[in-house]
Design a protein around this motif. Structure first.
Motif, PDB file in Angstrom:
ATOM      1  N   ALA A   1       0.747  -1.329   0.078  1.00 59.13           N
ATOM      2  CA  ALA A   1      -0.002  -0.164  -0.041  1.00 59.13           C
ATOM      3  C   ALA A   1       0.893   1.151   0.118  1.00 59.13           C
ATOM      4  O   ALA A   1       0.683   2.046  -0.706  1.00 59.13           O
ATOM      5  CB  ALA A   1      -0.856  -0.010   1.314  1.00 59.13           C
ATOM      6  N   TRP A   2       1.950   1.183   0.684  1.00 58.98           N
ATOM      7  CA  TRP A   2       2.786   2.569   0.833  1.00 58.98           C
ATOM      8  C   TRP A   2       3.585   2.489  -0.443  1.00 58.98           C
ATOM      9  O   TRP A   2       3.744   3.715  -0.910  1.00 58.98           O
ATOM     10  CB  TRP A   2       3.726   2.343   1.853  1.00 58.98           C
ATOM     11  N   LEU A   3       3.993   1.378  -0.991  1.00 61.89           N
ATOM     12  CA  LEU A   3       4.536   1.496  -2.406  1.00 61.89           C
ATOM     13  C   LEU A   3       3.903   2.222  -3.271  1.00 61.89           C
ATOM     14  O   LEU A   3       4.257   2.889  -4.377  1.00 61.89           O
ATOM     15  CB  LEU A   3       5.103   0.131  -2.866  1.00 61.89           C
ATOM     16  N   VAL A   4       2.273   1.713  -3.384  1.00 64.18           N
ATOM     17  CA  VAL A   4       1.503   2.073  -4.355  1.00 64.18           C
ATOM     18  C   VAL A   4       1.432   3.813  -4.340  1.00 64.18           C
ATOM     19  O   VAL A   4       1.213   4.402  -5.161  1.00 64.18           O
ATOM     20  CB  VAL A   4       0.235   1.541  -4.269  1.00 64.18           C
ATOM     21  N   LEU A   5       1.290   3.982  -2.965  1.00 64.19           N
ATOM     22  CA  LEU A   5       0.995   5.737  -2.629  1.00 64.19           C
ATOM     23  C   LEU A   5       2.452   6.380  -3.096  1.00 64.19           C
ATOM     24  O   LEU A   5       2.369   7.509  -3.664  1.00 64.19           O
ATOM     25  CB  LEU A   5       0.792   5.870  -1.260  1.00 64.19           C
TER      26      LEU A   5
ATOM     27  N   ALA B   1       2.400   9.055  -6.103  1.00 66.13           N
ATOM     28  CA  ALA B   1       2.968  10.342  -5.796  1.00 66.13           C
ATOM     29  C   ALA B   1       4.083  11.029  -6.425  1.00 66.13           C
ATOM     30  O   ALA B   1       4.095  11.977  -7.294  1.00 66.13           O
ATOM     31  CB  ALA B   1       3.537  10.629  -4.498  1.00 66.13           C
ATOM     32  N   ILE B   2       5.281   9.857  -6.886  1.00 61.81           N
ATOM     33  CA  ILE B   2       6.034  10.137  -7.811  1.00 61.81           C
ATOM     34  C   ILE B   2       5.690  10.581  -9.281  1.00 61.81           C
ATOM     35  O   ILE B   2       5.958  11.621  -9.924  1.00 61.81           O
ATOM     36  CB  ILE B   2       7.184   8.996  -7.908  1.00 61.81           C
ATOM     37  N   HIS B   3       4.818   9.643  -9.937  1.00 68.99           N
ATOM     38  CA  HIS B   3       4.259   9.545 -11.204  1.00 68.99           C
ATOM     39  C   HIS B   3       3.533  11.022 -11.173  1.00 68.99           C
ATOM     40  O   HIS B   3       3.549  11.779 -12.300  1.00 68.99           O
ATOM     41  CB  HIS B   3       3.353   8.561 -11.350  1.00 68.99           C
ATOM     42  N   THR B   4       2.681  11.138 -10.304  1.00 71.71           N
ATOM     43  CA  THR B   4       2.018  12.484 -10.423  1.00 71.71           C
ATOM     44  C   THR B   4       2.631  13.615 -10.291  1.00 71.71           C
ATOM     45  O   THR B   4       2.458  14.730 -11.083  1.00 71.71           O
ATOM     46  CB  THR B   4       0.593  12.641  -9.472  1.00 71.71           C
TER      47      THR B   4
ATOM     48  N   PHE C   1      -9.246   4.485   1.651  1.00 68.60           N
ATOM     49  CA  PHE C   1      -7.855   4.403   1.561  1.00 68.60           C
ATOM     50  C   PHE C   1      -7.983   5.179  -0.172  1.00 68.60           C
ATOM     51  O   PHE C   1      -6.860   5.881  -0.253  1.00 68.60           O
ATOM     52  CB  PHE C   1      -7.575   2.830   1.040  1.00 68.60           C
ATOM     53  N   GLY C   2      -9.041   5.081  -0.789  1.00 66.48           N
ATOM     54  CA  GLY C   2      -9.070   5.828  -2.138  1.00 66.48           C
ATOM     55  C   GLY C   2      -9.094   7.531  -1.810  1.00 66.48           C
ATOM     56  O   GLY C   2      -8.615   8.037  -2.625  1.00 66.48           O
ATOM     57  N   LEU C   3      -9.714   7.764  -0.791  1.00 72.75           N
ATOM     58  CA  LEU C   3      -9.462   9.281  -0.154  1.00 72.75           C
ATOM     59  C   LEU C   3      -7.894   9.726  -0.203  1.00 72.75           C
ATOM     60  O   LEU C   3      -7.483  10.586  -0.118  1.00 72.75           O
ATOM     61  CB  LEU C   3     -10.254   9.612   0.941  1.00 72.75           C
ATOM     62  N   THR C   4      -7.123   8.595   0.482  1.00 76.90           N
ATOM     63  CA  THR C   4      -5.703   8.897   0.514  1.00 76.90           C
ATOM     64  C   THR C   4      -5.233   9.091  -0.931  1.00 76.90           C
ATOM     65  O   THR C   4      -4.260   9.875  -0.909  1.00 76.90           O
ATOM     66  CB  THR C   4      -5.200   7.619   1.547  1.00 76.90           C
ATOM     67  N   ILE C   5      -5.629   8.199  -1.767  1.00 75.61           N
ATOM     68  CA  ILE C   5      -5.031   8.537  -3.001  1.00 75.61           C
ATOM     69  C   ILE C   5      -5.255   9.640  -3.850  1.00 75.61           C
ATOM     70  O   ILE C   5      -4.500  10.516  -4.427  1.00 75.61           O
ATOM     71  CB  ILE C   5      -5.356   7.147  -3.799  1.00 75.61           C
ATOM     72  N   ILE C   6      -6.644  10.074  -3.631  1.00 77.05           N
ATOM     73  CA  ILE C   6      -6.790  11.161  -4.252  1.00 77.05           C
ATOM     74  C   ILE C   6      -6.566  12.544  -3.603  1.00 77.05           C
ATOM     75  O   ILE C   6      -6.583  13.617  -4.274  1.00 77.05           O
ATOM     76  CB  ILE C   6      -8.201  11.470  -4.663  1.00 77.05           C
ATOM     77  N   SER C   7      -5.798  12.467  -2.508  1.00 78.68           N
ATOM     78  CA  SER C   7      -5.424  13.496  -1.697  1.00 78.68           C
ATOM     79  C   SER C   7      -3.950  13.852  -2.030  1.00 78.68           C
ATOM     80  O   SER C   7      -3.636  15.283  -2.042  1.00 78.68           O
ATOM     81  CB  SER C   7      -5.186  13.329  -0.345  1.00 78.68           C
ATOM     82  N   ILE C   8      -3.384  13.166  -2.982  1.00 78.66           N
ATOM     83  CA  ILE C   8      -1.983  13.490  -3.632  1.00 78.66           C
ATOM     84  C   ILE C   8      -2.330  14.574  -4.656  1.00 78.66           C
ATOM     85  O   ILE C   8      -1.829  15.381  -4.772  1.00 78.66           O
ATOM     86  CB  ILE C   8      -1.317  12.201  -4.329  1.00 78.66           C
ATOM     87  N   PRO C   9      -3.160  14.121  -5.843  1.00 77.19           N
ATOM     88  CA  PRO C   9      -3.573  15.059  -6.805  1.00 77.19           C
ATOM     89  C   PRO C   9      -4.041  16.443  -6.083  1.00 77.19           C
ATOM     90  O   PRO C   9      -4.056  17.756  -6.829  1.00 77.19           O
ATOM     91  CB  PRO C   9      -4.353  14.360  -7.878  1.00 77.19           C
ATOM     92  N   LEU C  10      -4.737  16.380  -5.083  1.00 76.08           N
ATOM     93  CA  LEU C  10      -5.492  17.351  -4.473  1.00 76.08           C
ATOM     94  C   LEU C  10      -4.721  18.599  -4.085  1.00 76.08           C
ATOM     95  O   LEU C  10      -4.974  19.603  -4.185  1.00 76.08           O
ATOM     96  CB  LEU C  10      -6.541  17.043  -3.252  1.00 76.08           C
TER      97      LEU C  10
ATOM     98  N   GLY D   1     -14.558  12.129 -10.453  1.00 71.08           N
ATOM     99  CA  GLY D   1     -14.679  11.134 -11.059  1.00 71.08           C
ATOM    100  C   GLY D   1     -13.433  10.283 -10.851  1.00 71.08           C
ATOM    101  O   GLY D   1     -13.870   8.789 -10.754  1.00 71.08           O
ATOM    102  N   ILE D   2     -12.381  10.633 -10.495  1.00 75.04           N
ATOM    103  CA  ILE D   2     -11.382   9.830 -10.341  1.00 75.04           C
ATOM    104  C   ILE D   2     -11.594   8.802  -9.023  1.00 75.04           C
ATOM    105  O   ILE D   2     -11.204   7.582  -8.926  1.00 75.04           O
ATOM    106  CB  ILE D   2      -9.911  10.596 -10.144  1.00 75.04           C
ATOM    107  N   TYR D   3     -12.175   9.585  -8.160  1.00 75.90           N
ATOM    108  CA  TYR D   3     -12.616   8.879  -6.676  1.00 75.90           C
ATOM    109  C   TYR D   3     -13.501   7.806  -7.224  1.00 75.90           C
ATOM    110  O   TYR D   3     -13.479   6.611  -6.497  1.00 75.90           O
ATOM    111  CB  TYR D   3     -12.843   9.845  -5.706  1.00 75.90           C
TER     112      TYR D   3
END
Length: 199
Positions: A27-31, A35-38, A125-134, A158-160
């Motif tokens: 999960a941390w690796l995915v985050l 983060a790096i990609h965005t 956890f999806g909220l954690t993912i979209i907090s990066i582009p936010l 829409g992404i969420y």
């Protein structure tokens, strides 16, 4: 009162699953990868806009260039089908393979509560993912003139919702096999087909 107990049990299952997710290196690796990609996508696009503006060119449609096609949200949408299966592969199959599903069944819970609890954990956890582009959206709101905040937030919503959809598919695939690798392959294949069908 009985319904309240059911909701409390769903919350306990979601909390336990979230703890498992945040203790997991995957999960941390995915985050970190997201983060790096965005970050790379945003800085490349933002840098090119700043360079063209410094050269004297007029910049129009900056919001679209940063977050639309070839932008941050578009990139995230195209790569989500690779990230979500890594998070959902063990939701049910881990319980099946370790035998801990029997402990869940011995508790006063039913299948619906188990599934809803695990799905609620993925939604959080999806909220954690979209907090990066936010973070980049908030940055642009203060730095970009005439930034189209409403349209970009609609895209982020829409992404969420796409994350929630992919999580539901991954949760189902995780329940059909006790082997996590099979769950990953089935989920990636299904989401890949949907990705191609969308284009």
């Amino acid at each position: 009162m009985n319904k309240v107990k059911k909701f409390i049990m769903i919350g306990h299952i979601a909390k336990t699953e979230l703890q498992t997710l945040f203790y997991s290196p995957i999960a941390w690796l995915v985050l970190v990868i997201i983060a790096i990609h965005t970050g790379m996508t945003f800085t490349d696009n933002f840098g090119s806009i700043v360079e063209s503006q410094a050269s004297g060119y007029s910049n129009t449609g900056i919001s679209l260039r940063l977050f639309g096609p070839q932008g941050l949200l578009f990139m995230l949408q195209n790569n989500l089908y690779l990230y979500i299966p890594l998070l959902t592969m063990g939701l049910i199959s881990r319980e099946l393979s370790s035998g801990s599903i029997k402990l869940l069944y011995s508790a006063p819970v039913n299948n619906a509560q188990i599934v809803l609890g695990k799905y609620l954990a993925m939604m959080i956890f999806g909220l954690t993912i979209i907090s990066i582009p936010l973070i980049y959206i908030i940055f642009c709101n203060f730095t970009v003139e005439h930034f189209e905040l409403g349209a970009v937030l609609a895209g982020l919503t829409g992404i969420y919702l796409l994350i929630c959809t992919y999580s539901a598919i991954g949760l189902f695939m995780s329940s059909i096999s006790s082997y996590q690798i099979i769950a990953v392959i089935c989920t990636v294949t299904t989401l890949g087909v949907l990705q191609v069908a969308g284009t």
